[in-house]
Design a protein around this motif. Structure first.
Motif, PDB file in Angstrom:
ATOM      1  N   MET A 134       0.839  -1.199   0.000  1.00  0.00           N
ATOM      2  CA  MET A 134       0.000   0.000   0.000  1.00  0.00           C
ATOM      3  C   MET A 134       0.878   1.255   0.000  1.00  0.00           C
ATOM      4  N   ASN A 135       0.453   2.248  -0.757  1.00  0.00           N
ATOM      5  CA  ASN A 135       1.171   3.524  -0.824  1.00  0.00           C
ATOM      6  C   ASN A 135       1.305   4.135   0.583  1.00  0.00           C
ATOM      7  N   PRO A 136       2.535   4.515   0.983  1.00  0.00           N
ATOM      8  CA  PRO A 136       2.715   5.025   2.360  1.00  0.00           C
ATOM      9  C   PRO A 136       1.874   6.262   2.682  1.00  0.00           C
ATOM     10  N   TYR A 137       1.617   7.107   1.667  1.00  0.00           N
ATOM     11  CA  TYR A 137       0.790   8.300   1.919  1.00  0.00           C
ATOM     12  C   TYR A 137      -0.654   7.902   2.228  1.00  0.00           C
ATOM     13  N   ILE A 138      -1.152   6.918   1.461  1.00  0.00           N
ATOM     14  CA  ILE A 138      -2.520   6.437   1.710  1.00  0.00           C
ATOM     15  C   ILE A 138      -2.590   5.765   3.080  1.00  0.00           C
ATOM     16  N   LEU A 139      -1.559   4.948   3.391  1.00  0.00           N
ATOM     17  CA  LEU A 139      -1.516   4.263   4.690  1.00  0.00           C
ATOM     18  C   LEU A 139      -1.511   5.274   5.835  1.00  0.00           C
ATOM     19  N   ASN A 146     -13.910   5.614  12.114  1.00  0.00           N
ATOM     20  CA  ASN A 146     -13.127   4.429  12.476  1.00  0.00           C
ATOM     21  C   ASN A 146     -13.369   3.283  11.507  1.00  0.00           C
ATOM     22  N   THR A 147     -14.654   3.011  11.256  1.00  0.00           N
ATOM     23  CA  THR A 147     -15.022   1.900  10.370  1.00  0.00           C
ATOM     24  C   THR A 147     -14.523   2.147   8.958  1.00  0.00           C
ATOM     25  N   LEU A 148     -14.760   3.350   8.439  1.00  0.00           N
ATOM     26  CA  LEU A 148     -14.387   3.647   7.049  1.00  0.00           C
ATOM     27  C   LEU A 148     -12.871   3.670   6.858  1.00  0.00           C
ATOM     28  N   ALA A 149     -12.119   4.014   7.916  1.00  0.00           N
ATOM     29  CA  ALA A 149     -10.655   4.063   7.793  1.00  0.00           C
ATOM     30  C   ALA A 149     -10.041   2.666   7.769  1.00  0.00           C
ATOM     31  N   ILE A 150     -10.651   1.712   8.489  1.00  0.00           N
ATOM     32  CA  ILE A 150     -10.017   0.373   8.555  1.00  0.00           C
ATOM     33  C   ILE A 150     -10.406  -0.507   7.362  1.00  0.00           C
ATOM     34  N   ILE A 151     -11.506  -0.174   6.670  1.00  0.00           N
ATOM     35  CA  ILE A 151     -11.968  -1.037   5.569  1.00  0.00           C
ATOM     36  C   ILE A 151     -10.926  -1.177   4.439  1.00  0.00           C
ATOM     37  N   PRO A 152     -10.292  -0.088   3.961  1.00  0.00           N
ATOM     38  CA  PRO A 152      -9.240  -0.278   2.946  1.00  0.00           C
ATOM     39  C   PRO A 152      -8.041  -1.086   3.465  1.00  0.00           C
ATOM     40  N   LEU A 153      -7.723  -0.955   4.750  1.00  0.00           N
ATOM     41  CA  LEU A 153      -6.632  -1.748   5.333  1.00  0.00           C
ATOM     42  C   LEU A 153      -6.970  -3.231   5.307  1.00  0.00           C
ATOM     43  N   MET A 154      -8.256  -3.547   5.550  1.00  0.00           N
ATOM     44  CA  MET A 154      -8.680  -4.950   5.573  1.00  0.00           C
ATOM     45  C   MET A 154      -8.668  -5.565   4.172  1.00  0.00           C
ATOM     46  N   ALA A 155      -9.032  -4.769   3.178  1.00  0.00           N
ATOM     47  CA  ALA A 155      -9.176  -5.302   1.811  1.00  0.00           C
ATOM     48  C   ALA A 155      -7.928  -5.098   0.958  1.00  0.00           C
ATOM     49  N   GLN A 156      -6.805  -4.682   1.567  1.00  0.00           N
ATOM     50  CA  GLN A 156      -5.646  -4.282   0.763  1.00  0.00           C
ATOM     51  C   GLN A 156      -5.013  -5.443  -0.011  1.00  0.00           C
ATOM     52  N   HIS A 157      -5.209  -6.698   0.421  1.00  0.00           N
ATOM     53  CA  HIS A 157      -4.544  -7.821  -0.249  1.00  0.00           C
ATOM     54  C   HIS A 157      -5.341  -8.382  -1.429  1.00  0.00           C
TER      55      HIS A 157
END
Length: 348
Positions: free
Chosen positions: A1-6, A36-47
């Motif tokens: 994942m792009n560090p800026y997005i992370l 909180n919910t919206l921020a973690i969703i891309p982290l969960m689906a990143q793979h």
């Protein structure tokens, strides 16, 4: 994942929790939970793995349901009492609805079914965030509302301790074991919430420390199921020797850190003339202890170093930062003597 997005997503996670912490109005608290919910969703689906996408979808649906329920309950409270203030909840109907919505958010039994499935679909780092950081904001709200009926919290707590112990018995996947462990620990916290909120906070913090250690160990040894634990001695012998102690600390055995919250919670329940509930909770801890012992046995006693057919893996420099693992492991094992200081600090 792009560090800026992370960085942006992690900032969103922190900001959402901070907004919920600082809010005295239900709409602001709801907004923090949604961030909180919206921020973690891309982290969960990143793979982009089907399991990860499925876990993300399940998580989104459950969190959206809980958030809608929370918003409905707070609007109902405003309609019935004219109050949007979190501290001014007086009507039993919205209080009960909000308690159940927050129980769904953190994964308390009987609304826990999503948690093991979601955690199993995530990588260990995102699973760690889900098991620790994502519990903070709902707990901040749970600690602020006065329960309308004490039976509800006791029932939720007992159900969670029993189901958390019972559900983990047959699991071979480490993330599911940690999910059921999370449910059981949350049950202990909710049991004592109405009698001593400071004890709930202490139990939450010690759970965070122990879970951090367990996740970091599994990440270091790249273990996701029991069979992979059996060869971890070849990858990291020193940490393999300490891991059973971390797991037994999660189980609540003295003289380890995990004994502290269980001991104080049982003492508080006994003081409140709830000896039968304290007894059931203590017996349910044995169920959890069984699967921690099973993991410890698989890790240290199933295969001696001289009988392994394969060769030892290359010992490369660890790619992860090991300071959190060292600090977390030390805290997960050695904080019991500081119990009086912890109790004094939290009861200020």
């Amino acid at each position: 994942m792009n560090p800026y997005i992370l960085t942006t997503l992690l900032f969103g996670l922190g900001l959402g929790t901070a907004i919920t912490f600082a809010s005295s109005h239900w709409l602001l608290a709801w907004m923090g939970l949604e961030m909180n919910t919206l921020a973690i969703i891309p982290l969960m689906a990143q793979h982009h793995h089907p399991r990860a996408v499925e876990a993300t979808t399940k998580y989104f649906l459950t969190q959206a349901t809980a958030a809608a329920m929370l918003l409905f309950a707070s609007a109902t409270n405003a309609w019935l009492t004219g109050q949007w203030d979190i501290q001014q909840m007086t009507h039993p109907l919205p209080i009960t609805l909000i308690t159940l919505a927050l129980a769904l958010k953190i994964g308390l039994a009987p609304v826990h079914s999503w948690l093991p499935e979601v955690l199993q679909g995530l990588d260990l780092t995102t699973g760690l965030i889900l098991s620790t950081w994502q519990k903070l904001a709902p707990f901040a709200l749970l600690l602020q509302i006065q329960p309308a009926n004490s039976i509800i919290l006791v029932a939720l707590g007992l159900a969670s301790t029993l189901i958390g112990g019972w559900g983990g018995l047959n699991q071979t996947q480490l993330r599911k074991v940690l999910a059921y462990s999370s449910i059981a620990h949350l049950g202990w916290m909710i049991l004592v919430r109405q009698f001593s909120p400071s004890l709930t906070l202490l139990a939450l913090l010690t759970y965070f420390v122990m879970t951090l250690s367990a996740f970091l160990v599994f990440k270091l040894t790249k273990s996701t199921n029991i069979n992979m634990l059996a060869t971890s001695w070849a990858k990291a012998p020193a940490i393999t020797a300490l891991t059973p102690l971390i797991l037994l600390s999660l189980g609540g055995l003295p003289p380890l850190t995990g004994f502290m919250p269980k001991w104080l919670i049982l003492q508080e329940l006994t003081k409140q003339d709830l000896a039968p509930i304290a007894t059931i909770a203590a017996m349910s801890a044995l169920l959890s202890l069984y699967f921690y012992l099973r993991l410890s046995y698989a890790m240290t006693l199933t295969m001696s170093p001289n009988s392994l057919a394969g060769t030892a893996p290359w010992r490369l420099q660890p790619s992860q930062f090991v300071l959190p693992l060292a600090v977390g492991t030390t805290a997960a094992l050695l904080l019991l003597p500081l119990t009086p200081a912890a109790v004094a600090l939290l009861s200020l």
